[in-house]
Design a protein around this motif. Structure first.
Motif, short mmCIF file in Angstrom:
data_model
loop_
_atom_site.label_atom_id
_atom_site.label_comp_id
_atom_site.label_asym_id
_atom_site.label_seq_id
_atom_site.Cartn_x
_atom_site.Cartn_y
_atom_site.Cartn_z
N ASN A 1 0.88 -1.18 0.00
CA ASN A 1 0.00 0.00 0.00
C ASN A 1 0.91 1.22 0.00
OD1 ASN A 1 -2.75 -1.02 0.21
ND2 ASN A 1 -2.14 -1.79 2.21
N PRO A 2 0.48 2.35 -0.60
CA PRO A 2 1.35 3.53 -0.62
C PRO A 2 1.70 3.97 0.80
CG PRO A 2 -0.55 3.83 -2.07
CD PRO A 2 -0.81 2.57 -1.29
N PRO A 3 2.96 4.33 1.07
CA PRO A 3 3.34 4.73 2.44
C PRO A 3 2.55 5.98 2.87
CG PRO A 3 5.28 4.53 1.01
CD PRO A 3 4.09 4.37 0.14
N ALA A 4 2.14 6.01 4.17
CA ALA A 4 1.36 7.15 4.69
C ALA A 4 2.10 8.45 4.44
CB ALA A 4 1.13 6.95 6.19
N GLY A 5 1.34 9.46 4.00
CA GLY A 5 1.93 10.80 3.80
C GLY A 5 2.63 10.96 2.46
N SER A 6 2.72 9.89 1.65
CA SER A 6 3.42 10.01 0.36
C SER A 6 2.47 10.57 -0.70
CB SER A 6 3.94 8.64 -0.08
OG SER A 6 2.85 7.79 -0.37
N VAL B 1 8.46 -3.03 -0.96
CA VAL B 1 7.08 -3.31 -1.42
C VAL B 1 6.22 -2.05 -1.24
CG1 VAL B 1 5.08 -4.79 -1.09
CG2 VAL B 1 7.36 -5.74 -0.81
N ALA B 2 6.38 -1.38 -0.07
CA ALA B 2 5.61 -0.16 0.18
C ALA B 2 6.04 0.94 -0.79
CB ALA B 2 5.83 0.28 1.62
N ASP B 3 7.35 0.99 -1.08
CA ASP B 3 7.89 2.06 -1.93
C ASP B 3 7.40 2.01 -3.37
OD1 ASP B 3 9.18 3.29 0.08
OD2 ASP B 3 11.15 2.38 -0.29
N LEU B 4 6.91 0.83 -3.79
CA LEU B 4 6.38 0.71 -5.17
C LEU B 4 5.31 1.78 -5.43
CD1 LEU B 4 5.63 -3.12 -5.64
CD2 LEU B 4 7.28 -1.74 -6.92
N GLY B 5 4.54 2.13 -4.37
CA GLY B 5 3.43 3.07 -4.57
C GLY B 5 3.71 4.43 -3.96
N ARG B 6 4.99 4.75 -3.73
CA ARG B 6 5.33 6.05 -3.11
C ARG B 6 4.92 7.21 -4.02
NH1 ARG B 6 8.07 7.78 1.13
NH2 ARG B 6 8.71 5.72 1.84
N GLU B 7 5.09 7.00 -5.34
CA GLU B 7 4.72 8.04 -6.31
C GLU B 7 3.45 7.61 -7.05
OE1 GLU B 7 6.17 10.87 -6.44
OE2 GLU B 7 7.73 10.26 -4.99
N PRO B 8 2.64 8.56 -7.50
CA PRO B 8 1.40 8.20 -8.20
C PRO B 8 1.62 7.24 -9.36
CG PRO B 8 1.40 10.54 -7.69
CD PRO B 8 2.74 10.01 -7.27
N GLY C 1 1.90 9.15 -3.44
CA GLY C 1 1.14 7.99 -3.90
C GLY C 1 -0.10 7.76 -3.05
N ALA C 2 0.04 7.95 -1.72
CA ALA C 2 -1.11 7.75 -0.81
C ALA C 2 -2.19 8.78 -1.10
CB ALA C 2 -0.64 7.85 0.64
N ALA C 3 -1.79 10.04 -1.32
CA ALA C 3 -2.77 11.10 -1.61
C ALA C 3 -3.48 10.80 -2.93
CB ALA C 3 -2.05 12.45 -1.69
N TYR C 4 -2.72 10.34 -3.90
CA TYR C 4 -3.30 10.01 -5.22
C TYR C 4 -4.30 8.86 -5.10
CZ TYR C 4 -3.38 8.23 -10.02
OH TYR C 4 -3.76 7.76 -11.26
N ALA C 5 -3.89 7.79 -4.36
CA ALA C 5 -4.77 6.61 -4.21
C ALA C 5 -6.05 7.01 -3.48
CB ALA C 5 -4.04 5.52 -3.44
N GLN C 6 -5.92 7.89 -2.47
CA GLN C 6 -7.09 8.33 -1.70
C GLN C 6 -8.04 9.12 -2.59
OE1 GLN C 6 -8.01 7.48 1.27
NE2 GLN C 6 -9.78 8.85 1.36
N ALA C 7 -7.46 10.00 -3.41
CA ALA C 7 -8.29 10.82 -4.32
C ALA C 7 -9.02 9.91 -5.31
CB ALA C 7 -7.42 11.83 -5.05
N GLN C 8 -8.31 8.89 -5.79
CA GLN C 8 -8.92 7.95 -6.75
C GLN C 8 -10.09 7.21 -6.12
OE1 GLN C 8 -6.03 5.19 -8.27
NE2 GLN C 8 -6.29 6.05 -10.32
#
Ligand code: HEM
Ligand code: HEM
Length: 231
Positions: A117-122, A164-171, A124-131
């Motif tokens: 899962n995208p790391p908290a605060g990254s 594994v977490a870093d895979l989703g660090r960026e959108p 990628g996390a903001a992008y996944a949440q918006a999606q």
């Protein structure tokens, strides 16, 4: 000095061998936790929601204790098998080996899955949440609340496996990470079913030796009288 017949030690068979106390405690704690994890995972939709709450903490504890069990086993001489047919000895050997592999691999796949899962605060996390908010709005549902991090027995945050977490660090990596997450979810479920199959085989074998062959099988793992212990 010559030994007399009466001074000889009693034959081994008369004294039921058993595993060391450490091996016995580890065996039963791991077994109980695995039975809980299988039940809470497989019957997740049928049982009350709260029953799954300890799945991750219990699963990671299984992983840690199984590593301890394997190290302990490597440090101790094994127990010779009870008398049984050659094919049974081989089946028991293979089943025990595969059980050890599953005791390590099943929780490992769970840990990899929750790390994907995208790391908290990254970003990628903001992008996944918006999606997900967008998808929810399109379906006429309220926007999902971001998931709280899992805590190990309610105490410390469960560490993520970094790469594994870093895979989703960026959108740009979010879609690939999601696909990987889904793949691991499927693998986790499949290997858990294999573990259940091994457990049935294992318990069936133990009960056959105990009740059909009338051997002191369960005493070796602490149920009933026996003497300690190797393995
Ligand atoms: C998921 C649960 C379980 C797991 C993962 C498991 C795993 C194992 C493993 C890996 C061994 C081999 C020990 C060694 O030689 O290093 C073993 C031995 C044994 N287990 Fe289990 N076990 C489980 C549940 C049970 C249950 C429910 C029973 C009760 C019938 C049982 C009875 C035994 C006995 C009697 C032995 C000794 C086998 C022998 O050396 O003769 N186990 N178990
Ligand atoms: C021996 C240990 C474990 C066993 C036997 C086990 C078993 C299962 C099973 C049978 C399921 C249901 C799979 C499905 O619906 O197809 C499941 C789901 C799940 N497991 Fe485990 N598990 C173990 C360890 C872990 C660990 C260590 C973690 C995380 C660190 C974990 C996290 C999860 C999660 C998050 C789900 C739900 C997946 C979803 O959303 O569908 N499990 N587990």
């Amino acid at each position: 000095m010559a030994t007399t017949a009466w001074a000889d030690p009693p034959p081994l068979r008369a004294r039921t061998d058993r595993y060391t106390r450490v091996a016995i405690v580890l065996h039963w704690v791991i077994a109980a936790a695995i039975i809980y994890n299988l039940t809470s995972g497989l019957l997740r939709d049928q049982l009350p929601r709260g029953f799954f709450a300890l799945h991750i903490s219990s699963g990671l504890t299984i992983l840690i204790l199984s590593v301890v069990r394997v190290v302990w086993k490597l440090m101790h001489k094994g127990l010779p098998f009870l008398p049984m047919a050659g094919w049974e000895r081989w089946l028991a050997r293979i089943t025990h080996f595969l059980l050890y592999a599953a005791m390590l691999f099943v929780p490992w796949t769970g840990w990899v899955m929750i790390s994907a899962n995208p790391p908290a605060g990254s970003a990628g996390a903001a992008y996944a949440q918006a999606q997900s908010a967008q998808a929810a709005t399109a379906a006429g549902k309220p926007a999902p609340v971001p998931r709280k991090p899992s805590l190990f027995w309610g105490l410390v945050e469960v560490p993520k496996i970094g790469p594994v977490a870093d895979l989703g660090r960026e959108p740009a990596g979010v879609a690939e990470q999601r696909a990987f997450h889904e793949q691991m979810e499927e693998t986790h479920g499949t290997v858990a079913i294999m573990l259940l199959f091994l457990l049935v085989l294992h318990v069936g074998g133990a009960l056959k030796h105990q009740f059909v062959d009338r051997q002191p099988e369960l005493a070796r793992m602490g149920i009933g009288r026996g003497r300690g212990g190797s393995g």
